[in-house]
Write a protein that holds these residues in place. Sequence first.
Motif, PDB file in Angstrom:
ATOM      1  N   GLN A 107      20.950 -16.825 -22.491  1.00 24.31           N
ATOM      2  CA  GLN A 107      21.096 -15.683 -23.406  1.00 24.31           C
ATOM      3  C   GLN A 107      21.316 -16.126 -24.842  1.00 24.31           C
ATOM      4  O   GLN A 107      21.195 -15.322 -25.767  1.00 24.31           O
TER       5      GLN A 107
ATOM      6  N   PRO B  41      14.707  -7.415 -30.138  1.00 27.96           N
ATOM      7  CA  PRO B  41      15.872  -7.661 -31.002  1.00 27.96           C
ATOM      8  C   PRO B  41      17.126  -8.002 -30.208  1.00 27.96           C
ATOM      9  O   PRO B  41      17.476  -7.324 -29.242  1.00 27.96           O
ATOM     10  N   GLY B  42      17.768  -9.095 -30.599  1.00 30.17           N
ATOM     11  CA  GLY B  42      19.035  -9.483 -29.998  1.00 30.17           C
ATOM     12  C   GLY B  42      18.932 -10.096 -28.625  1.00 30.17           C
ATOM     13  O   GLY B  42      19.948 -10.274 -27.948  1.00 30.17           O
ATOM     14  N   THR B  43      17.718 -10.430 -28.198  1.00 33.44           N
ATOM     15  CA  THR B  43      17.552 -11.008 -26.861  1.00 33.44           C
ATOM     16  C   THR B  43      16.811 -12.342 -26.935  1.00 33.44           C
ATOM     17  O   THR B  43      16.204 -12.670 -27.942  1.00 33.44           O
TER      18      THR B  43
END
Lengths: 115, 111
Positions: A107, B41-43
Amino acid sequence: QVQLRESGPGLVKPSETLSLTCAVSGGSITDYYWSWIRQSPGKGLQWIGYIYHTGHTNYNPSLKSRVTMSLDTSRSQVSLTLISVTAADTAVYYCANVGGVSDSWGQGTLVRVSS
Amino acid sequence: QSVLTQPPSASGAPGQSVTISCSGHNSNIKSNYVYWYQQLPGTAPKLLIYSDYERPSGVPDRFSASKSGTSASLAISGLRSDDEADYYCATWDDNLSGSWVFGGGTRLTVL
């Protein structure tokens, strides 16, 4: 498919050493080449290097002088060390197995370089 | 400056098709398999295409890719709003001691 989880300090001071660990689960650490890849805020992806369970490494020429990767098969962990960091090393750091159908990524973990 | 060259942006209306190019060299695209990633976005990036044109299980056939010489391209048909993301091409480069190289990324906007 393997699962990867990065961990380490979120803040490192300039000129100091960045150290991250990647825990590998759901598969054998001896099966793949393990890469570290980073992404500066708002920027693209940069491959840092890879390590194989034999100890064979290959580093991005632009980072080679500052990077060391290691692997602990007994703990199924891959480690990244980056020395003499500057603000330019601020990024999300990903552990990944790239270059095949079994491609997998952690992640990511954000590391900021700041005093 | 990235080793592989992509347009910084692309756009299309829902339902339309869009193609993203990736230009490289003999030492990378021409000599090695090309991979395509989608990054929401954000991954973390997600593999869309491997080995030039193969789709992993679960990737819709709206995504397709091709390669010719030192260039590759990713085509997305039937655009959906959730296709809005950054797309990266990647491959190995024989000239750089076998380094894994990425394109600079293309931000896809679904109008």
